[in-house]
Design an enzyme around this catalytic site. Sequence first.
Site, PDB file in Angstrom:
ATOM      1  N   TRP A   1      -0.112  -8.725  -4.701  1.00 31.52           N
ATOM      2  CA  TRP A   1      -0.883  -7.491  -4.827  1.00 31.52           C
ATOM      3  C   TRP A   1       0.060  -6.451  -5.402  1.00 31.52           C
ATOM      4  CZ3 TRP A   1      -5.955  -6.458  -4.524  1.00 31.52           C
ATOM      5  CH2 TRP A   1      -6.302  -5.109  -4.738  1.00 31.52           C
TER       6      TRP A   1
ATOM      7  N   GLN B   1     -11.147  -0.949  -7.517  1.00 34.65           N
ATOM      8  CA  GLN B   1      -9.808  -0.430  -7.773  1.00 34.65           C
ATOM      9  C   GLN B   1      -9.398  -0.482  -9.244  1.00 34.65           C
ATOM     10  OE1 GLN B   1      -8.223  -2.855  -4.260  1.00 34.65           O
ATOM     11  NE2 GLN B   1      -6.969  -1.017  -4.115  1.00 34.65           N
TER      12      GLN B   1
ATOM     13  N   GLU C   1      -2.863 -11.586  -0.527  1.00 30.19           N
ATOM     14  CA  GLU C   1      -2.245 -10.314  -0.932  1.00 30.19           C
ATOM     15  C   GLU C   1      -0.902 -10.154  -0.248  1.00 30.19           C
ATOM     16  OE1 GLU C   1      -4.498  -6.702  -0.241  1.00 30.19           O
ATOM     17  OE2 GLU C   1      -6.339  -7.608  -1.011  1.00 30.19           O
TER      18      GLU C   1
ATOM     19  N   ASN D   1     -13.142  -9.433   2.133  1.00 31.35           N
ATOM     20  CA  ASN D   1     -11.742  -9.037   2.173  1.00 31.35           C
ATOM     21  C   ASN D   1     -11.521  -8.106   3.359  1.00 31.35           C
ATOM     22  OD1 ASN D   1      -8.960  -8.533   0.964  1.00 31.35           O
ATOM     23  ND2 ASN D   1      -9.746  -6.445   1.136  1.00 31.35           N
ATOM     24  N   GLU D   2     -10.616  -8.466   4.245  1.00 30.81           N
ATOM     25  CA  GLU D   2     -10.171  -7.598   5.339  1.00 30.81           C
ATOM     26  C   GLU D   2     -11.302  -6.877   6.063  1.00 30.81           C
ATOM     27  OE1 GLU D   2      -7.007  -4.965   4.204  1.00 30.81           O
ATOM     28  OE2 GLU D   2      -5.752  -6.563   3.403  1.00 30.81           O
TER      29      GLU D   2
ATOM     30  N   HIS E   1     -15.231  -6.702  -1.496  1.00 31.30           N
ATOM     31  CA  HIS E   1     -13.985  -5.965  -1.296  1.00 31.30           C
ATOM     32  C   HIS E   1     -14.356  -4.484  -1.191  1.00 31.30           C
ATOM     33  CE1 HIS E   1      -9.386  -6.390  -1.923  1.00 31.30           C
ATOM     34  NE2 HIS E   1      -9.600  -5.138  -1.547  1.00 31.30           N
TER      35      HIS E   1
ATOM     36  N   GLU F   1      -5.699   3.198  -5.238  1.00 35.58           N
ATOM     37  CA  GLU F   1      -5.317   2.736  -3.907  1.00 35.58           C
ATOM     38  C   GLU F   1      -6.126   3.482  -2.829  1.00 35.58           C
ATOM     39  OE1 GLU F   1      -4.017   0.237  -2.473  1.00 35.58           O
ATOM     40  OE2 GLU F   1      -4.040   1.208  -0.517  1.00 35.58           O
ATOM     41  N   TRP F   2      -7.445   3.308  -2.876  1.00 33.96           N
ATOM     42  CA  TRP F   2      -8.359   3.831  -1.849  1.00 33.96           C
ATOM     43  C   TRP F   2      -8.080   5.306  -1.527  1.00 33.96           C
ATOM     44  CZ3 TRP F   2     -11.952   0.504  -2.453  1.00 33.96           C
ATOM     45  CH2 TRP F   2     -11.645  -0.835  -2.668  1.00 33.96           C
TER      46      TRP F   2
HETATM   47  C1  FCB Z   1      -5.174  -4.051   1.284  1.00 38.77           C
HETATM   48  C2  FCB Z   1      -6.409  -4.063   0.407  1.00 38.77           C
HETATM   49  C3  FCB Z   1      -6.108  -3.915  -1.060  1.00 38.77           C
HETATM   50  C4  FCB Z   1      -4.971  -2.958  -1.322  1.00 38.77           C
HETATM   51  C5  FCB Z   1      -3.784  -3.248  -0.438  1.00 38.77           C
HETATM   52  C6  FCB Z   1      -2.607  -2.348  -0.667  1.00 38.77           C
HETATM   53  O1  FCB Z   1      -5.533  -3.639   2.565  1.00 38.77           O
HETATM   54  O2  FCB Z   1      -7.125  -5.259   0.589  1.00 38.77           O
HETATM   55  O3  FCB Z   1      -7.294  -3.555  -1.717  1.00 38.77           O
HETATM   56  O4  FCB Z   1      -5.408  -1.659  -1.233  1.00 38.77           O
HETATM   57  O5  FCB Z   1      -4.162  -3.183   0.898  1.00 38.77           O
END
Ligand code: FCB
Length: 459
Positions: A413, A20, A361, A165-166, A121, A420-421
Amino acid sequence: MNELRFPEHFLWGAATAAYQIEGAARDDGRGPSIWDTFSRTPGKVYQGHTGDVACDHYHRYADDVAIMAELGLRAYRFSVAWPRIQPDGTGPVNTRGLDFYDRLTDTLLARGIDPIVTLYHWDLPQSLGDRGGWTNRDTAEHFATYATAVYGRLGDRVDVWTTLNEPWCSAYLGYGNGVHAPGEQDPAAAFTAVHHLLLGHGLAARALRSAGARSVGITLNPADVRPADPQSAADAAAVRLVDGLHNRIFLDPLLAGGYPDDVREHVARIVEPTFIRDGDEKLIAAPIDLLGINYYQPGYVAGRPDGEGNAAYPGTEGAVHFLPPTGPLTDMGWMIEPAGLTRLLERIATDYPGVPLLITENGAAFPDKPGVEQAGGPGQVIDTDRIAYLDGHLRAAHEAISRGVDLRGYLVWSFLDNFEWAEGYRKRFGIVHVDYLTQRRTPKASARWYQEVISRNGL
Ligand code: FCB
C-alpha cells in the site's frame, strides 16, 4: 543483512482503492457515495479535500497499468465502486460503470498482472447511507446483489474475490468515533454495523460461490494488541478486551463458527444484539479461501480504571488506556514495528488454522517530495525511509513464513499516492509519486527497489 528468498509463486503486487484514486466522480453515471458527502462536510477531511479528481485513474488507468508492468507487479488489488455499478445502491445496473472495470481487467491481463478485486472499500452509495447505511440489515442484502452483478461481468477473468476491506474501519470509524464516513458517533450503531458488514460478507460470499467463484475471501486489519506491562494482570485484561473488539469479533464468526462469549457479553452491555438472527452466524462462518491481512502498526494498551478509552472501541472508557505511539513513527504518526507483523501472522495462523493468508496492504506515509531537497536529481523521489519500512516488514513476513505461516503474497500500500481519507492528499503512501497539479507519475526509489525485490523473489 542476510539474503532472503520467498517461496516459489509468492504473489507480489500493489493495492489501491476506488475512491482514493479514480476521480471521475460524476462520469458515466456514477452516483454519489457517503465519502462524497463526508468529504464535503466542513471539518471532516483535511482542507476539504475530496475524491472528485484524485489521481484521475479512471481516465489514466492504461498508463498506470503500464507503470505496474514496468515494475514487474504480478498482482494488482483494486476496489470496485458500488456507486458506479448501482448509482442508487439498488436497482438497475449501470453498464458504463462495469465497462470501466472490464477495460481495467483486460488491460491488466494483457500485461500479465492478476487482478484481485475488493468489492467494498468504503464508498457506500449515498442513497443506502440515507437509509441507515450498515446499521440497516437491508444493506447486507443489497451488497450481495451488487456483488453478483460485478461477478457476472468480471467473473470469467478475475480469479480472486474479496468482499470487504477492513470492516473494523467501516463500523467503528464510520459509526463509533465518526472519523470516517458517515461520521456517526453512536456505540450501538457501531456494533450493529459490525454484524451487518459480516452478514453482507456472508451473503455476498454465498452469492459469488453459487455464481461460480472459486476463490472468495475478505480483508481485515487485525491488530497486534500488546500490554504496556507484560507482567500486569490489568494490562492483560485490557489486551483481552481490545483484542475482542478489534480481532475476535471478526475472526471468530468468520473462522471459528460464531461470536466469542466475552465479546457478546460486552456488546450486550451497550446494545441488545437483536440484530443477530438465527442462521446469520452459520452463513458468516462458511469457509473462505483466503484471508487478507492489512498491517501497519501494533497497539499498546494498559488496564486502568481511569483509562479514557477510545470511541473506536465502545465500552473501553474507564477500563483501557491506549498508549500514544512511541519510537520511530511514519508521517501518519504510526509506530514502525515490523515484529508486530510476524506476531500477528503467527497468531492468526495458530488460532485460526487452515486459511491461506495474503498481505493485502502494508506500507507507510512519508512526506516525500520530488527533486528539491532530495539527492537523486530533478524529479526523483529518494524515499529511503519507505524502503526501510518495506524492507523491515518483508523480513518480518519472511520470518512468519519460516515459522510455518501459509502466507501467499504481499501487496504494498499503495501503488500511487492518493486520497488518504480524513487526511486528504497530505499523506503520501505511494511507491509512485503523483503530482496532483499535473497528474504526472514518478516512480519513487522505493518502486525501483520493489521492482528488484520482485525480480529476485527476495531481499
Ligand atoms: C487502510 C485502508 C487504506 C489506506 C491505508 C493507509 O486502513 O484500507 O485504504 O487508507 O489504511
